[in-house]
Design an enzyme around this catalytic site. Structure first.
Site, PDB file in Angstrom:
ATOM      1  N   SER A   1      35.273  19.345  57.269  1.00 33.61           N
ATOM      2  CA  SER A   1      35.314  21.434  57.011  1.00 33.61           C
ATOM      3  C   SER A   1      33.835  21.478  57.953  1.00 33.61           C
ATOM      4  CB  SER A   1      35.215  21.575  55.994  1.00 33.61           C
ATOM      5  OG  SER A   1      34.245  21.954  55.669  1.00 33.61           O
ATOM      6  N   ASP A   2      34.454  23.077  59.169  1.00 26.24           N
ATOM      7  CA  ASP A   2      32.826  22.901  59.110  1.00 26.24           C
ATOM      8  C   ASP A   2      32.385  23.502  57.932  1.00 26.24           C
ATOM      9  OD1 ASP A   2      31.007  24.525  61.100  1.00 26.24           O
ATOM     10  OD2 ASP A   2      32.940  25.710  61.357  1.00 26.24           O
ATOM     11  N   CYS A   3      31.020  24.141  57.862  1.00 25.05           N
ATOM     12  CA  CYS A   3      29.708  24.056  56.959  1.00 25.05           C
ATOM     13  C   CYS A   3      30.071  25.306  55.831  1.00 25.05           C
ATOM     14  CB  CYS A   3      28.401  24.389  57.868  1.00 25.05           C
ATOM     15  SG  CYS A   3      27.947  22.459  58.867  1.00 25.05           S
TER      16      CYS A   3
ATOM     17  N   CYS B   1      38.158  21.003  60.949  1.00 25.94           N
ATOM     18  CA  CYS B   1      38.669  22.446  60.714  1.00 25.94           C
ATOM     19  C   CYS B   1      37.854  23.638  60.488  1.00 25.94           C
ATOM     20  CB  CYS B   1      39.579  22.383  59.807  1.00 25.94           C
ATOM     21  SG  CYS B   1      38.391  21.782  57.830  1.00 25.94           S
TER      22      CYS B   1
END
Ligand SMILES: *[C@@H]1O[C@H](CO)[C@@H](O)[C@H](O)[C@H]1NC(C)=O
Ligand SMILES: *[C@@H]1O[C@H](CO)[C@@H](O)[C@H](O)[C@H]1NC(C)=O
Ligand SMILES: *[C@@H]1O[C@H](CO)[C@@H](O)[C@H](O)[C@H]1NC(C)=O
Ligand SMILES: *[C@@H]1O[C@H](CO)[C@@H](O)[C@H](O)[C@H]1NC(C)=O
Ligand SMILES: *[C@@H]1O[C@H](CO)[C@@H](O)[C@H](O)[C@H]1NC(C)=O
Ligand SMILES: *[C@@H]1O[C@H](CO)[C@@H](O)[C@H](O)[C@H]1NC(C)=O
Ligand SMILES: *[C@@H]1O[C@H](CO)[C@@H](O)[C@H](O)[C@H]1NC(C)=O
Length: 759
Positions: A311-313, A279
């Site tokens: 999640s993206d970072c 996401c």
């Protein structure tokens, strides 16, 4: 003792030593479920189902241990013999060094660097896409087996290339949702090891067929590696004006969501069977992507997603810190875990989940739900089956990385992707027997550091454009013209002009590198950077010779001046061509390869930069002067169009059978004839225009494509099965797919054919 007896004795001694060392408990195991733990825990017992094993492991963990699994840097659980695991490895177009999971410091010093995805997409060749996914997958698993990579990779990037300024458009397969979907499916199937479902064979480095310890028939869920469809969703803005990806709220209509943003993700999951979704940072219609429970659940319930959602970072931290969507950290944590996200890239969940639970905002069962997804993927990858070198694909190792076969595939990909945009009077190909000297000009022409674009690792044998061209013409000279791609000074122009004047033929390499377009950085102009245009014009005017212009980079360039300039004979787009780019370009220029790539995105004029990049609408709106985006909706002028690309020969089409009315699926058959004296591949593209019965009907839509090879003066027959519901339907403003009745106009090159859809 005879020699033979002696060697038997030593072998026996060796076996004894091995059996002694393997029975000593290993306090710091490299891999879970090694002796003494092998089979002593149910989660190590390969006779049990994946779900039972995962659930058994969850039942053994304390809350603290559970929380420490919710980060890409998942902690070890020493009392169960479980080492730490790094979830973050990257493999966009070859094993890349961006993620902490990959290291080139070990037995593997380099990995095959394929062209950046946008150029590979330009080949429009599904077989090639699949083979690249598979080759990268083999190198990934080989690196894992020697401890230099994880097994969970965060590729492919399948957001559509919505706006020409996007810094990461280069990483994607272009602007068309159908092409992006097709790429996603092929890459993921290859990368995750689809061919070994059931059984399979792999050739070793000597080309001998060798059976791999592949999957058992009942192991339908097994994975060689895990691929990740990213970034869910409507993520395609880095940093433009005062907008940043960390806080951007993408306002998307239902119609655009359904027929532009979502299709690649749906295909990546449904057909590709990817085992991960990521996401994104941005919000969609006011709700941060990782908190969009409706979308995350849709993936599982409607698309059949089985895997983990990362999640993206730091994309959970940004929900509170940049988007101010929640007041506290704990609220952000509760929100995403309840929405269905499973793991966070970063340490945010590790730091805040305990208090979130203590405050009663989250229950332990919410974490167990996430862990079931995480452990299931790890189990499907064989991570809990003991020493991977003894398990499935355990034979793969350094000898399977940078193989001749993979390096040839990287060359093949660059050759197939290169797009010929202009070729006045058949100036190209050059005849190597006629060209006695060559000038190669431009800041990127002799620099290998930018050949792969974003997400590049350490290439096996990178070759610059200049080096590749030197392979054809001994008397070749180089001048950079500008000191670098931003090209702020004309100090090198005179040298470039002198170099050009002394040579028979002149090649100028211009365009973009990562200083212009990259992660966290969008462009603001579509023109060549700095004084590059001046360099090109001065060299063209002063040398008095027709110029071959080679354009690098991902983002479209407004090169109208070159298109119309008679001193510029030919234009080639080479994207970021990867480690073999130098050779591929030379092979094309000297006619050892007939170019057949097509642009996977529209090249807009500079005036397009008046359009607000944050405006997510795809469809044109004349009332507010919005021209629309991509070939499907854009109504303005273009420098070069989607699907454009020339060959050294011409291809003509003839329809052999094409129904006039359609109710069920029917085949359309045609032939392509190569009317030139060179063999070549070209891409058959079938477009359709639906009757404009509803608001927002696309101007045109690619419904099928196939790359075909046709020998000189030969013909190739192609059949395309057209299914009215799949191919001719369009999406209305409510986001519903409908099939408009009436005449649909199909085009194939110059051929136009209408098809009637009746009730
Ligand atoms: C593994 O599971 C199978 C099936 O339940 C069981 O028969 C077997 O005893 C288990 N092995 C060990 C070592 O516990
Ligand atoms: C990963 O987590 C461990 C603790 O489990 C910690 O010691 C280590 O520093 C972390 N590594 C990184 C790169 O954050
Ligand atoms: C960005 O700037 C424009 C005007 O320059 C303004 O209208 C808009 O509200 C700003 N957006 C944000 C998110 O600050
Ligand atoms: C969120 O709050 C921070 C700090 O108060 C502020 O700098 C930022 O502009 C806000 N972001 C949005 C999207 O409102
Ligand atoms: C090659 O390009 C890189 C990145 O732009 C730059 O840092 C480096 O100095 C260049 N090397 C040469 C020899 O020009
Ligand atoms: C292809 O056909 C066009 C139009 O007839 C012609 O101008 C062009 O030279 C041809 N190109 C090649 C490579 O034969
Ligand atoms: C498609 O790619 C494959 C793999 O590189 C290649 O063998 C094949 O010839 C290509 N097809 C065409 C028509 O170019």
């Amino acid at each position: 003792m005879s020699l033979q007896q002696r060697s038997i004795f030593f072998l026996q001694l060796l076996a004894l030593l091995i059996s002694i060392t393997s029975s000593i408990p290993n306090p710091n195991p490299e891999f879970p479920c090694q002796p003494p733990h092998l089979n002593s825990y149910p989660f190590c017992n390969t006779s049990l189902s994946i779900t039972d094993r995962a659930q058994s492991l969850i039942s053994l963990l304390t809350l603290e241990e559970k929380i420490h699994q919710l980060s890409n840097n998942a902690s070890a659980i020493p009392r169960l013999g479980i080492p730490p695991y790094q979830w973050w490895s990257e493999s966009l177009h070859g094993i890349a060094s961006n993620g902490p999971g990959v290291s080139f410091d070990g037995r593997v010093k380099a990995a095959t660097s394929f062209p950046q995805v946008l150029l590979t997409a330009a080949s429009f060749n599904r077989t090639l896409w699949f083979k690249i996914g598979l080759a990268i997958g083999i190198e990934a698993k080989a690196m894992y087996n020697v401890g230099q990579a994880g097994l969970t990779f965060w590729a492919p990037n399948i957001n559509i290339f919505r706006d020409p300024r996007w810094g990461r458009g280069q990483e994607t397969p272009g602007e068309d949702p159908m092409v992006v979907s097709a790429y996603a499916v092929e890459f993921v199937k290859g990368f995750q090891g689809e061919p070994w479902r059931g059984s399979g064979n792999l050739r070793d480095r000597f080309g001998r067929k060798r059976a791999l310890r592949g999957y058992n028939d009942e192991d339908d869920d097994r994975l060689m590696n895990s691929a990740c469809c990213k970034h869910l969703i409507a993520y395609d803005l880095e940093k433009w004006m005062n907008f940043s990806r960390y806080s951007f709220d993408a306002l998307v209509t239902r119609q655009d969501m359904e027929d532009s943003y979502e299709p690649p993700f749906r295909s990546c999951i449904q057909q590709g069977k990817a085992s991960c979704l990521m996401c994104s940072y941005n919000a969609i219609n006011g709700v941060p992507a990782c908190a969009r429970g409706d979308l995350l659940q849709k993936a599982r319930n409607e698309w059949g997603f089985k895997g983990y959602i990362t999640s993206d970072c730091d994309a959970v931290a940004t929900i509170k810190e940049y988007q101010n969507y929640t007041r506290t950290d704990d609220d952000a944590v509760a929100l995403v875990l309840k929405a269905g996200m499973d793991i966070n890239c970063g340490t945010y969940l590790v730091r805040h989940t305990q208090t979130t639970i203590e405050e009663g905002k989250l229950q332990e069962k919410d974490i167990d739900r996430a862990l079931l997804n995480l452990f299931s993927v790890q189990l499907r990858l064989g991570l809990f089956d003991g020493d991977p070198r003894k398990g499935q694909f355990g034979e793969l190792g350094p000898q399977n990385v940078c193989t001749t076969e993979h390096k040839m595939l990287a060359l093949e990909a660059a050759r197939q992707g290169i797009v010929l945009l202009k070729n006045d009077n058949k100036f190209l190909p050059l005849n190597r027997n006629v060209v006695s000297s060559l000038a190669v000009i431009g800041p990127m022409a002799n620099n290998i550091s930018n050949m792969g674009g974003g997400y590049t690792g350490v290439p096996c044998e990178p070759m610059s454009f200049f080096k590749g061209l030197q392979g054809y013409v001994k008397e070749a000279s180089f001048a950079s013209g500008c000191s670098d791609v931003p090209c702020e000074s004309d100090a090198g122009f005179n040298e470039a002009i002198r170099t050009a004047k002394k040579a028979d033929f002149v090649i100028v390499v211009a365009g973009l590198d990562l200083s212009q377009e990259t992660e966290d950085h969008d462009r603001v102009s579509l023109l060549l950077p700095g004084k590059q245009m001046d360099l090109l014009s001065s060299v063209a005017a002063a040398s008095g010779k027709p110029i071959i212009l080679v354009l690098t980079g991902g983002g479209p360039l407004d090169v109208s001046f070159a298109k119309g300039n008679p001193n510029i004979a030919s234009i080639l787009w080479v994207g970021y061509p990867g480690e073999a780019g130098g050779k591929a370009l030379a092979d094309v220029i000297f006619g050892d390869f007939n170019p057949g790539g097509r642009l996977p995105m529209t090249w807009y004029p500079e005036s397009f930069t008046k359009v607000a990049m944050n405006d997510m609408h795809m469809r044109a709106d004349p009332f507010r002067g919005f021209p629309g985006r991509t070939y499907r909706f854009y109504t303005g002028n273009r420098v070069y169009g989607f699907g454009q690309g020339l060959s050294y020969t011409n291809f003509t089409y003839k329809l052999l059978s094409a129904p006039r009315k359609l109710s069920l699926s029917r085949s359309f058959t045609g032939t392509s004839t190569n009317v030139g004296d060179m063999d070549g591949s070209h891409v058959v593209m079938l477009f359709s225009r639906a009757p404009k019965k509803i608001e927002g009907t696309p101007e045109n839509q690619l419904i099928a494509f196939d790359r075909v090879h046709t020998s000189s003066y030969g013909s190739t027959e192609t059949s395309i099965l057209v299914n009215p519901c799949n191919h001719l339907s369009i999406v209305d403003q409510q986001g519903e797919r409908i099939l408009p009745l009436g005449e649909h106009v199909l085009t194939l090159g110059d051929l136009v054919h209408s098809v009637l859809i009746e009730t």
